[in-house]
Design a protein around this motif. Structure first.
Motif, PDB file in Angstrom:
ATOM      1  N   TRP A   9       0.812  -1.212   0.000  1.00 55.80           N
ATOM      2  CA  TRP A   9       0.000   0.000   0.000  1.00 55.80           C
ATOM      3  C   TRP A   9       0.848   1.266   0.000  1.00 55.80           C
ATOM      4  O   TRP A   9       0.324   2.369  -0.134  1.00 55.80           O
ATOM      5  CB  TRP A   9      -0.919   0.013   1.224  1.00 55.80           C
ATOM      6  CG  TRP A   9      -2.004  -1.007   1.179  1.00 55.80           C
ATOM      7  CD1 TRP A   9      -2.362  -1.793   0.119  1.00 55.80           C
ATOM      8  CD2 TRP A   9      -2.874  -1.362   2.256  1.00 55.80           C
ATOM      9  NE1 TRP A   9      -3.400  -2.622   0.464  1.00 55.80           N
ATOM     10  CE2 TRP A   9      -3.734  -2.384   1.764  1.00 55.80           C
ATOM     11  CE3 TRP A   9      -3.029  -0.933   3.561  1.00 55.80           C
ATOM     12  CZ2 TRP A   9      -4.725  -2.950   2.555  1.00 55.80           C
ATOM     13  CZ3 TRP A   9      -4.015  -1.497   4.360  1.00 55.80           C
ATOM     14  CH2 TRP A   9      -4.850  -2.497   3.860  1.00 55.80           C
ATOM     15  N   LYS A  10       2.161   1.129   0.173  1.00 54.96           N
ATOM     16  CA  LYS A  10       3.008   2.314   0.271  1.00 54.96           C
ATOM     17  C   LYS A  10       2.965   3.168  -0.992  1.00 54.96           C
ATOM     18  O   LYS A  10       2.988   4.399  -0.923  1.00 54.96           O
ATOM     19  CB  LYS A  10       4.451   1.903   0.584  1.00 54.96           C
ATOM     20  CG  LYS A  10       4.650   1.394   2.012  1.00 54.96           C
ATOM     21  CD  LYS A  10       6.100   1.057   2.278  1.00 54.96           C
ATOM     22  CE  LYS A  10       6.305   0.609   3.716  1.00 54.96           C
ATOM     23  NZ  LYS A  10       7.718   0.300   3.992  1.00 54.96           N
ATOM     24  N   LYS A  11       2.881   2.528  -2.141  1.00 50.11           N
ATOM     25  CA  LYS A  11       2.832   3.293  -3.383  1.00 50.11           C
ATOM     26  C   LYS A  11       1.562   4.138  -3.452  1.00 50.11           C
ATOM     27  O   LYS A  11       1.576   5.273  -3.929  1.00 50.11           O
ATOM     28  CB  LYS A  11       2.922   2.353  -4.583  1.00 50.11           C
ATOM     29  CG  LYS A  11       4.288   1.698  -4.744  1.00 50.11           C
ATOM     30  CD  LYS A  11       4.351   0.846  -5.995  1.00 50.11           C
ATOM     31  CE  LYS A  11       5.730   0.229  -6.165  1.00 50.11           C
ATOM     32  NZ  LYS A  11       5.810  -0.624  -7.377  1.00 50.11           N
ATOM     33  N   ASP A  12       0.446   3.573  -2.968  1.00 49.98           N
ATOM     34  CA  ASP A  12      -0.804   4.328  -2.953  1.00 49.98           C
ATOM     35  C   ASP A  12      -0.713   5.491  -1.965  1.00 49.98           C
ATOM     36  O   ASP A  12      -1.211   6.591  -2.239  1.00 49.98           O
ATOM     37  CB  ASP A  12      -1.968   3.418  -2.573  1.00 49.98           C
ATOM     38  CG  ASP A  12      -2.219   2.329  -3.605  1.00 49.98           C
ATOM     39  OD1 ASP A  12      -2.031   2.613  -4.806  1.00 49.98           O
ATOM     40  OD2 ASP A  12      -2.592   1.211  -3.218  1.00 49.98           O
ATOM     41  N   ALA A  13      -0.102   5.246  -0.822  1.00 46.42           N
ATOM     42  CA  ALA A  13       0.061   6.320   0.162  1.00 46.42           C
ATOM     43  C   ALA A  13       0.944   7.428  -0.390  1.00 46.42           C
ATOM     44  O   ALA A  13       0.689   8.619  -0.172  1.00 46.42           O
ATOM     45  CB  ALA A  13       0.654   5.762   1.458  1.00 46.42           C
ATOM     46  N   TRP A  14       1.994   7.033  -1.119  1.00 47.40           N
ATOM     47  CA  TRP A  14       2.876   8.032  -1.719  1.00 47.40           C
ATOM     48  C   TRP A  14       2.121   8.875  -2.745  1.00 47.40           C
ATOM     49  O   TRP A  14       2.314  10.099  -2.837  1.00 47.40           O
ATOM     50  CB  TRP A  14       4.074   7.350  -2.359  1.00 47.40           C
ATOM     51  CG  TRP A  14       4.995   8.275  -3.086  1.00 47.40           C
ATOM     52  CD1 TRP A  14       5.336   8.217  -4.401  1.00 47.40           C
ATOM     53  CD2 TRP A  14       5.702   9.389  -2.550  1.00 47.40           C
ATOM     54  NE1 TRP A  14       6.211   9.234  -4.721  1.00 47.40           N
ATOM     55  CE2 TRP A  14       6.453   9.968  -3.601  1.00 47.40           C
ATOM     56  CE3 TRP A  14       5.777   9.972  -1.282  1.00 47.40           C
ATOM     57  CZ2 TRP A  14       7.249  11.094  -3.430  1.00 47.40           C
ATOM     58  CZ3 TRP A  14       6.570  11.098  -1.105  1.00 47.40           C
ATOM     59  CH2 TRP A  14       7.302  11.643  -2.168  1.00 47.40           C
ATOM     60  N   ALA A  15       1.207   8.265  -3.490  1.00 43.69           N
ATOM     61  CA  ALA A  15       0.387   9.011  -4.452  1.00 43.69           C
ATOM     62  C   ALA A  15      -0.482  10.034  -3.723  1.00 43.69           C
ATOM     63  O   ALA A  15      -0.680  11.162  -4.207  1.00 43.69           O
ATOM     64  CB  ALA A  15      -0.479   8.055  -5.271  1.00 43.69           C
ATOM     65  N   MET A  45      -0.310  14.326  -4.008  1.00 43.53           N
ATOM     66  CA  MET A  45      -1.403  15.271  -4.220  1.00 43.53           C
ATOM     67  C   MET A  45      -1.238  16.486  -3.317  1.00 43.53           C
ATOM     68  O   MET A  45      -1.419  17.637  -3.743  1.00 43.53           O
ATOM     69  CB  MET A  45      -2.753  14.597  -3.928  1.00 43.53           C
ATOM     70  CG  MET A  45      -3.300  13.742  -5.033  1.00 43.53           C
ATOM     71  SD  MET A  45      -5.081  13.404  -4.811  1.00 43.53           S
ATOM     72  CE  MET A  45      -5.125  12.750  -3.155  1.00 43.53           C
ATOM     73  N   VAL A  46      -0.909  16.214  -2.052  1.00 41.85           N
ATOM     74  CA  VAL A  46      -0.707  17.296  -1.092  1.00 41.85           C
ATOM     75  C   VAL A  46       0.468  18.164  -1.520  1.00 41.85           C
ATOM     76  O   VAL A  46       0.408  19.395  -1.491  1.00 41.85           O
ATOM     77  CB  VAL A  46      -0.480  16.726   0.320  1.00 41.85           C
ATOM     78  CG1 VAL A  46      -0.195  17.846   1.317  1.00 41.85           C
ATOM     79  CG2 VAL A  46      -1.679  15.911   0.776  1.00 41.85           C
ATOM     80  N   MET A  47       1.559  17.513  -1.920  1.00 40.45           N
ATOM     81  CA  MET A  47       2.755  18.241  -2.343  1.00 40.45           C
ATOM     82  C   MET A  47       2.466  19.163  -3.524  1.00 40.45           C
ATOM     83  O   MET A  47       2.927  20.307  -3.574  1.00 40.45           O
ATOM     84  CB  MET A  47       3.865  17.252  -2.687  1.00 40.45           C
ATOM     85  CG  MET A  47       4.394  16.474  -1.484  1.00 40.45           C
ATOM     86  SD  MET A  47       5.361  15.033  -1.978  1.00 40.45           S
ATOM     87  CE  MET A  47       6.721  15.832  -2.843  1.00 40.45           C
ATOM     88  N   LYS A  48       1.700  18.665  -4.477  1.00 38.01           N
ATOM     89  CA  LYS A  48       1.369  19.471  -5.654  1.00 38.01           C
ATOM     90  C   LYS A  48       0.574  20.693  -5.262  1.00 38.01           C
ATOM     91  O   LYS A  48       0.829  21.805  -5.735  1.00 38.01           O
ATOM     92  CB  LYS A  48       0.592  18.618  -6.658  1.00 38.01           C
ATOM     93  CG  LYS A  48       0.235  19.363  -7.942  1.00 38.01           C
ATOM     94  CD  LYS A  48      -0.496  18.452  -8.917  1.00 38.01           C
ATOM     95  CE  LYS A  48      -0.852  19.206 -10.199  1.00 38.01           C
ATOM     96  NZ  LYS A  48      -1.573  18.325 -11.158  1.00 38.01           N
ATOM     97  N   GLU A  49      -0.408  20.505  -4.366  1.00 41.03           N
ATOM     98  CA  GLU A  49      -1.248  21.614  -3.920  1.00 41.03           C
ATOM     99  C   GLU A  49      -0.444  22.643  -3.131  1.00 41.03           C
ATOM    100  O   GLU A  49      -0.698  23.842  -3.211  1.00 41.03           O
ATOM    101  CB  GLU A  49      -2.393  21.081  -3.051  1.00 41.03           C
ATOM    102  CG  GLU A  49      -3.407  20.231  -3.793  1.00 41.03           C
ATOM    103  CD  GLU A  49      -4.492  21.051  -4.466  1.00 41.03           C
ATOM    104  OE1 GLU A  49      -4.641  22.232  -4.103  1.00 41.03           O
ATOM    105  OE2 GLU A  49      -5.184  20.502  -5.346  1.00 41.03           O
ATOM    106  N   MET A  50       0.542  22.174  -2.357  1.00 41.10           N
ATOM    107  CA  MET A  50       1.309  23.061  -1.494  1.00 41.10           C
ATOM    108  C   MET A  50       2.586  23.578  -2.150  1.00 41.10           C
ATOM    109  O   MET A  50       3.301  24.394  -1.569  1.00 41.10           O
ATOM    110  CB  MET A  50       1.664  22.331  -0.186  1.00 41.10           C
ATOM    111  CG  MET A  50       0.451  21.967   0.661  1.00 41.10           C
ATOM    112  SD  MET A  50       0.920  21.168   2.225  1.00 41.10           S
ATOM    113  CE  MET A  50       1.738  22.545   3.063  1.00 41.10           C
ATOM    114  N   GLY A  51       2.890  23.093  -3.356  1.00 38.57           N
ATOM    115  CA  GLY A  51       4.096  23.524  -4.035  1.00 38.57           C
ATOM    116  C   GLY A  51       5.365  22.969  -3.421  1.00 38.57           C
ATOM    117  O   GLY A  51       6.408  23.631  -3.441  1.00 38.57           O
ATOM    118  N   LEU A  52       5.294  21.753  -2.891  1.00 37.92           N
ATOM    119  CA  LEU A  52       6.455  21.122  -2.261  1.00 37.92           C
ATOM    120  C   LEU A  52       7.215  20.281  -3.270  1.00 37.92           C
ATOM    121  O   LEU A  52       6.632  19.723  -4.203  1.00 37.92           O
ATOM    122  CB  LEU A  52       6.012  20.236  -1.084  1.00 37.92           C
ATOM    123  CG  LEU A  52       5.343  20.955   0.078  1.00 37.92           C
ATOM    124  CD1 LEU A  52       4.834  19.937   1.097  1.00 37.92           C
ATOM    125  CD2 LEU A  52       6.297  21.926   0.740  1.00 37.92           C
TER     126      LEU A  52
END
Length: 297
Positions: free
Chosen positions: A273-279, A283-290
């Motif tokens: 499930w780690k790959k799904d968690a990383w996805a 999403m959060v990173m993209k929204e926050m510009g990380l």
């Protein structure tokens, strides 16, 4: 001899694959950056350090807190009206709230815990991680996510290009839910908190959110996700989406977004499930510009 050696190597590789020290998230971040470089895609740079946040809402007045903590613990406390804003120091307010949590015994969890676990992190954090409740290690040390699941959570945070001290980490309930409350020294004595227990503690986690005013929250596991996201059905139905957070007892100054993903303890049990968690984190990173680090932290 060669046959025995091959067998040992194979066994050792299996152990490494399932170890909590697995660097899946860091490796995934490096692969993502390598792909971005090879395709000459622009990567949005990290945001600058957050500007001082506006004054948060008052958590609870001292008089109301003193009275509330003395109320009958036979029923969950009713929802309180939304509070008015006052000028205050967020860190001082969070510390004062933590002191209340440390002495709170409004529900049965408070009677059997060793240590309450208020939460910890940056009072001006743009990102919060919220789990369901403390476990054995957290109960013994009074800090959130410090066992094996905590080690993995730290790796997840670092894979996002952040440090643990830059975010705020907390749980829906502040005391250890146990299958056998009479034996807090027993390992493997964890259980999910009940809806009633979450109702007792809800004012605390909402007050922390209202004070910090984060841009994003990552709900770790189905219990936290379904407790924080309105009209929630299941973790599977909530994942892969960005939701807008609504609080029952406090107002938010701006829009706080929330994403649901797997609890680190679940990832230890199910590494696939780690790959799904990383996805979800991406999403959060993209929204926050990380931007993910190119090298392991």
């Amino acid at each position: 001899m060669k046959k025995e050696l091959r067998s040992l190597v194979k066994e050792f590789a299996g152990v490494l694959a399932n170890s909590e020290e697995d660097d899946f998230f860091i490796a995934a971040a490096k692969e993502e950056n390598a792909a971005a470089v090879s395709s000459k895609q622009e990567v949005k740079p990290p945001q600058a350090a957050p500007a001082p946040a506006k004054s948060a809402e008052s958590v609870l007045s001292a008089q109301n807190n003193a009275q509330t903590l003395k109320e009958d613990s036979s029923m969950p406390a009713p929802q309180t009206p939304k509070t008015k804003k006052i000028n205050s120091n967020k860190e001082a307010e969070l510390n004062a709230l933590a002191e209340q949590i440390l002495t709170c015994k409004k529900c049965p969890l408070g009677e059997t815990r060793l240590n309450a676990v208020p939460g910890e992190g940056n009072a001006d954090a743009k990102l919060m991680f919220i789990g369901e409740g403390p476990g054995f290690d957290e109960d013994h040390q009074g800090r959130p996510f410090i066992g094996r699941a905590g080690t993995l959570l730290t790796k997840m945070i670092e894979a996002m290009g952040l440090k643990r001290e830059e975010v705020f980490i907390a749980n829906m309930v502040k005391c250890h839910p146990m299958t056998d409350p009479s034996n807090p020294e027993k390992h493997g004595n964890d259980r999910a908190p009940s809806k009633e227990e979450i109702a007792y503690c809800r004012k605390y986690i909402e007050a922390q959110i209202a004070l910090i005013q984060p841009e994003f929250i990552v709900a770790l596991g189905g219990v936290a996700a379904k407790s924080l996201i309105k009209d929630a059905d299941s973790l599977g139905a909530l994942r892969n989406k960005v939701h807008t957070l609504e609080l029952d007892n406090f107002d938010l100054e701006g829009k706080t977004k929330i994403v649901a993903t797997y609890h680190p303890a679940a990832l230890l049990r199910n590494p696939n499930w780690k790959k799904d968690a990383w996805a979800d984190l991406q999403m959060v990173m993209k929204e926050m510009g990380l931007k993910s680090p190119q090298k392991p932290i």
